[in-house]
Scaffold this motif. Structure first.
Motif, PDB file in Angstrom:
ATOM      1  N   ARG A   1       5.044 -10.926   5.228  1.00  0.00           N
ATOM      2  CA  ARG A   1       6.059  -9.931   5.518  1.00  0.00           C
ATOM      3  C   ARG A   1       7.198 -10.188   4.541  1.00  0.00           C
ATOM      4  O   ARG A   1       7.703 -11.318   4.443  1.00  0.00           O
ATOM      5  CB  ARG A   1       6.559 -10.037   6.966  1.00  0.00           C
ATOM      6  CG  ARG A   1       5.458  -9.913   8.015  1.00  0.00           C
ATOM      7  CD  ARG A   1       4.867  -8.508   8.039  1.00  0.00           C
ATOM      8  NE  ARG A   1       3.833  -8.402   9.062  1.00  0.00           N
ATOM      9  CZ  ARG A   1       2.542  -8.600   8.846  1.00  0.00           C
ATOM     10  NH1 ARG A   1       2.125  -8.961   7.625  1.00  0.00           N
ATOM     11  NH2 ARG A   1       1.664  -8.472   9.815  1.00  0.00           N
ATOM     12  N   VAL A   2       7.616  -9.159   3.812  1.00  0.00           N
ATOM     13  CA  VAL A   2       8.492  -9.368   2.660  1.00  0.00           C
ATOM     14  C   VAL A   2       9.783  -8.587   2.803  1.00  0.00           C
ATOM     15  O   VAL A   2       9.769  -7.369   3.044  1.00  0.00           O
ATOM     16  CB  VAL A   2       7.769  -8.937   1.355  1.00  0.00           C
ATOM     17  CG1 VAL A   2       8.633  -9.266   0.142  1.00  0.00           C
ATOM     18  CG2 VAL A   2       6.400  -9.617   1.243  1.00  0.00           C
TER      19      VAL A   2
ATOM     20  N   LEU B   1      13.067  -4.948  -7.091  1.00  0.00           N
ATOM     21  CA  LEU B   1      12.079  -5.354  -8.085  1.00  0.00           C
ATOM     22  C   LEU B   1      11.279  -6.557  -7.580  1.00  0.00           C
ATOM     23  O   LEU B   1      10.041  -6.567  -7.633  1.00  0.00           O
ATOM     24  CB  LEU B   1      12.772  -5.705  -9.402  1.00  0.00           C
ATOM     25  CG  LEU B   1      11.880  -6.305 -10.489  1.00  0.00           C
ATOM     26  CD1 LEU B   1      10.800  -5.310 -10.920  1.00  0.00           C
ATOM     27  CD2 LEU B   1      12.719  -6.753 -11.690  1.00  0.00           C
ATOM     28  N   VAL B   2      11.981  -7.579  -7.081  1.00  0.00           N
ATOM     29  CA  VAL B   2      11.305  -8.781  -6.590  1.00  0.00           C
ATOM     30  C   VAL B   2      10.442  -8.459  -5.376  1.00  0.00           C
ATOM     31  O   VAL B   2       9.318  -8.959  -5.243  1.00  0.00           O
ATOM     32  CB  VAL B   2      12.327  -9.887  -6.264  1.00  0.00           C
ATOM     33  CG1 VAL B   2      11.644 -11.068  -5.582  1.00  0.00           C
ATOM     34  CG2 VAL B   2      13.019 -10.348  -7.537  1.00  0.00           C
ATOM     35  N   THR B   3      10.955  -7.602  -4.493  1.00  0.00           N
ATOM     36  CA  THR B   3      10.159  -7.205  -3.324  1.00  0.00           C
ATOM     37  C   THR B   3       8.837  -6.583  -3.753  1.00  0.00           C
ATOM     38  O   THR B   3       7.771  -6.915  -3.228  1.00  0.00           O
ATOM     39  CB  THR B   3      10.945  -6.221  -2.451  1.00  0.00           C
ATOM     40  OG1 THR B   3      12.135  -6.859  -1.960  1.00  0.00           O
ATOM     41  CG2 THR B   3      10.106  -5.755  -1.269  1.00  0.00           C
ATOM     42  N   GLY B   4       8.901  -5.685  -4.728  1.00  0.00           N
ATOM     43  CA  GLY B   4       7.686  -5.064  -5.233  1.00  0.00           C
ATOM     44  C   GLY B   4       6.740  -6.077  -5.852  1.00  0.00           C
ATOM     45  O   GLY B   4       5.519  -5.997  -5.665  1.00  0.00           O
ATOM     46  N   GLN B   5       7.286  -7.042  -6.590  1.00  0.00           N
ATOM     47  CA  GLN B   5       6.448  -8.067  -7.212  1.00  0.00           C
ATOM     48  C   GLN B   5       5.744  -8.919  -6.161  1.00  0.00           C
ATOM     49  O   GLN B   5       4.551  -9.217  -6.285  1.00  0.00           O
ATOM     50  CB  GLN B   5       7.306  -8.961  -8.117  1.00  0.00           C
ATOM     51  CG  GLN B   5       7.822  -8.273  -9.367  1.00  0.00           C
ATOM     52  CD  GLN B   5       8.796  -9.146 -10.146  1.00  0.00           C
ATOM     53  OE1 GLN B   5       9.460 -10.027  -9.586  1.00  0.00           O
ATOM     54  NE2 GLN B   5       8.881  -8.906 -11.447  1.00  0.00           N
ATOM     55  N   VAL B   6       6.480  -9.301  -5.119  1.00  0.00           N
ATOM     56  CA  VAL B   6       5.890 -10.142  -4.073  1.00  0.00           C
ATOM     57  C   VAL B   6       4.827  -9.364  -3.291  1.00  0.00           C
ATOM     58  O   VAL B   6       3.759  -9.890  -2.973  1.00  0.00           O
ATOM     59  CB  VAL B   6       6.978 -10.682  -3.127  1.00  0.00           C
ATOM     60  CG1 VAL B   6       6.344 -11.448  -1.965  1.00  0.00           C
ATOM     61  CG2 VAL B   6       7.949 -11.581  -3.883  1.00  0.00           C
TER      62      VAL B   6
ATOM     63  N   THR C   1       0.971 -10.645  -3.107  1.00  0.00           N
ATOM     64  CA  THR C   1       0.448 -11.139  -1.838  1.00  0.00           C
ATOM     65  C   THR C   1      -0.335 -10.107  -1.044  1.00  0.00           C
ATOM     66  O   THR C   1      -0.957 -10.454  -0.040  1.00  0.00           O
ATOM     67  CB  THR C   1       1.607 -11.626  -0.957  1.00  0.00           C
ATOM     68  OG1 THR C   1       2.479 -10.512  -0.654  1.00  0.00           O
ATOM     69  CG2 THR C   1       2.401 -12.722  -1.649  1.00  0.00           C
ATOM     70  N   ASP C   2      -0.269  -8.841  -1.464  1.00  0.00           N
ATOM     71  CA  ASP C   2      -0.829  -7.749  -0.664  1.00  0.00           C
ATOM     72  C   ASP C   2      -0.213  -7.768   0.735  1.00  0.00           C
ATOM     73  O   ASP C   2      -0.876  -7.495   1.740  1.00  0.00           O
ATOM     74  CB  ASP C   2      -2.352  -7.859  -0.570  1.00  0.00           C
ATOM     75  CG  ASP C   2      -2.990  -6.565  -0.076  1.00  0.00           C
ATOM     76  OD1 ASP C   2      -2.385  -5.493  -0.258  1.00  0.00           O
ATOM     77  OD2 ASP C   2      -4.075  -6.638   0.519  1.00  0.00           O
ATOM     78  N   GLY C   3       1.089  -8.063   0.784  1.00  0.00           N
ATOM     79  CA  GLY C   3       1.792  -8.160   2.058  1.00  0.00           C
ATOM     80  C   GLY C   3       2.352  -6.824   2.515  1.00  0.00           C
ATOM     81  O   GLY C   3       2.100  -5.771   1.919  1.00  0.00           O
ATOM     82  N   ALA C   4       3.129  -6.891   3.589  1.00  0.00           N
ATOM     83  CA  ALA C   4       3.745  -5.692   4.163  1.00  0.00           C
ATOM     84  C   ALA C   4       5.257  -5.821   4.072  1.00  0.00           C
ATOM     85  O   ALA C   4       5.807  -6.921   4.207  1.00  0.00           O
ATOM     86  CB  ALA C   4       3.322  -5.526   5.622  1.00  0.00           C
TER      87      ALA C   4
END
Length: 376
Positions: free
Chosen positions: A290-291, A301-306, A310-313
Motif C-alpha cells: 500500500r503506497v 513521481l515516487v508514488t508512481g515508481q513504487v 511493487t505492483d501495489g495499490a
C-alpha cells in the motif's frame, strides 16, 4: 634444434609461442594469451606452472617464462625455443602486427574471454580505448581483462532496471574508484552500452554506475524499515515479511517514526538504491503493498515508481483523498505550500490530475492522523 622443435612445437603451445614472440619483438615485459581448448590449457599450465583455463585470457611475465625454460630439461632460452618452433630467429623490433592491431586484438580478446565479444558496443569500445584510454599497450592487458570481468557482471541493458545492486568495492576492490584505469575502461563501455555520454563529473559517474546496478558504496544509500535505518550493504540481510503480509510504503520519516516497528518502508521522498533493493526483496517473498506519498510533483513521481515496482495499490492517494486533505488543512488553518510545477501523470487515478489544479501541495506528514490508524 630438432629436439626443441619436437618438444615445444606441439599444437597445444601454438598460441603461447605466437603471443610470446610478439611480446619479444615489441619489448614487452608481459604478454597475454588465451588457450583455445582443454588440451592446450593443460599443456600450457604444466609448462608455466600456473592454472590456465581454456578460453579465458590471462597474462604472464616474459622474464618468468624465460626463467622456467632455462631451468627446464633443455636449459635453453626463450629465443632458442621461438627460433626452433618458427624456423627463424626472433629479433626485437622486427616487423609484426601494427601497434593498433596489437591493441585491438588485446582488447577483443579481453571481451571475448568475458563472453562479451559480440555485444553491439564492443567495436566502438575497442576503438575508443585504443584512441583515448591513455594507457600504454604494454600495461593494458591486465586492466582490460579486469574491466571485461566487471562488465560481465553488471547491467548493460538500457531497457532493464536493476533490482539488486552491488557496490564498487564488492565488484573489484579499489579498481573502480575514481581515477583508476579499470574504472575508466568500465565506464566507457557502460556509457556506450546505455547510449549516454561519457561521464565527466562525480555525479554523472554515480548515475551511470546506478544504471548498471552498481552503488558507489554500501553506506550512503539508506532506507527506513520498521523504524530503523538500513544501509544498502545490510539490505540483503534484514528480516523481511512472509507472503501476503501488507507492507506500507510512505515518503515521510515522521510517519515511519510514529509507526514504530510496523511493516513500513519509508523512501524519504526519493526511490534510492537501498529502497529499490529492499522493495525488490519484499516483492520476491510475496508481500502486498500500500503506497502513499506527498501530494506534490516529486511525491507523485515516487508514488508512481513504487507502484510500478511493487505492483501495489495506492493508499489514500486518490482525487477524493486529496480534496479531503485540502478541506481538513483549511479547517485546521494550516499553511499549505503551492504545488508549483506540473505534477505529472497519476495513472492510478486519472481524476487526481484534475483535482490537483487546486494548486496546493499536501505534505504527507500533515496527514498522520489519517494514515496511522490504517497500520493495523
Amino acid at each position: 634444434m630438432s629436439d626443441l622443435a619436437e618438444t615445444f612445437g606441439r599444437p597445444e603451445y601454438a598460441v603461447l609461442w605466437k603471443q610470446a614472440r610478439a611480446a619479444v619483438q615489441r619489448g614487452q615485459v608481459r604478454f597475454g594469451f588465451k588457450t583455445p581448448d582443454a588440451a592446450s590449457a593443460a599443456a600450457v599450465s604444466e609448462l608455466l606452472g600456473v592454472p590456465v583455463t581454456a578460453g579465458v585470457g590471462q597474462t604472464f611475465p616474459v622474464a618468468e617464462l624465460q626463467a622456467r625454460l632455462r631451468a627446464g630439461a633443455f636449459r635453453c632460452g626463450l629465443d632458442d625455443v621461438l627460433a626452433a618452433v618458427h624456423g627463424r630467429e626472433v629479433v626485437a623490433g622486427e616487423s609484426g602486427p601494427s601497434r593498433d592491431e596489437w591493441v585491438d586484438g588485446l582488447l577483443r580478446d579481453a571481451l571475448a574471454g568475458a563472453g562479451l565479444g559480440d555485444r553491439p558496443w564492443a567495436g566502438a569500445w575497442v576503438d575508443q580505448v585504443r584512441r583515448y584510454a591513455k594507457v600504454a599497450p604494454e600495461r593494458l592487458s591486465g586492466p582490460a581483462e579486469r574491466a571485461a570481468s566487471v562488465l560481465a557482471r553488471i547491467n548493460l541493458d538500457p531497457a532493464a532496471v536493476p533490482s539488486v545492486w552491488v557496490t564498487r568495492a564488492e565488484l573489484a576492490g579499489v579498481e573502480l574508484d575514481r581515477g583508476r584505469k579499470v574504472a575508466a575502461l568500465v565506464l566507457r563501455a557502460a556509457a556506450l552500452a546505455h547510449g549516454v555520454p561519457l561521464p565527466k563529473s562525480a555525479a554523472e559517474e554515480r548515475r551511470l554506475w546506478e544504471r548498471c546496478g552498481v552503488a558507489a558504496d554500501g553506506l550512503t544509500s539508506t532506507v527506513l524499515w520498521r523504524g530503523s535505518v538500513v544501509a544498502l550493504r545490510d539490505v540483503a540481510s534484514v528480516d523481511v515479511v512472509t507472503a501476503r503480509t501488507v507492507v506500507w510504503v510512505c515518503a515521510s520519516p515522521r510517519l515511519a517514526e510514529a509507526a514504530g516497528g510496523r511493516d513500513v518502508v519509508c523512501v524519504s521522498g526519493r526511490l534510492g538504491i537501498a529502497a529499490r533493493m529492499l522493495l525488490s526483496r519484499l516483492v520476491s517473498v510475496g508481500a502486498q503493498f500500500r503506497v502513499h506519498g506527498d501530494f506534490d510533483a516529486a511525491g507523485l513521481l515516487v508514488t508512481g515508481q513504487v507502484l510500478a515496482l511493487t505492483d501495489g495499490a495506492p493508499w489514500r492517494m486518490g482525487a477524493e483523498d486529496y480534496r479531503s486533505a485540502l478541506d481538513w488543512a483549511r479547517a485546521e488553518g494550516l499553511d499549505l505550500p503551492p504545488l508549483g510545477t506540473e505534477p505529472g501523470p497519476t495513472p492510478w487515478d486519472p481524476r487526481l490530475g484534475n483535482a490537483l489544479r487546486a494548486g496546493w501541495a499536501v505534505p504527507e506528514e500533515m496527514l498522520l492522523h489519517l494514515l496511522l490508524p490504517d497500520l493495523v
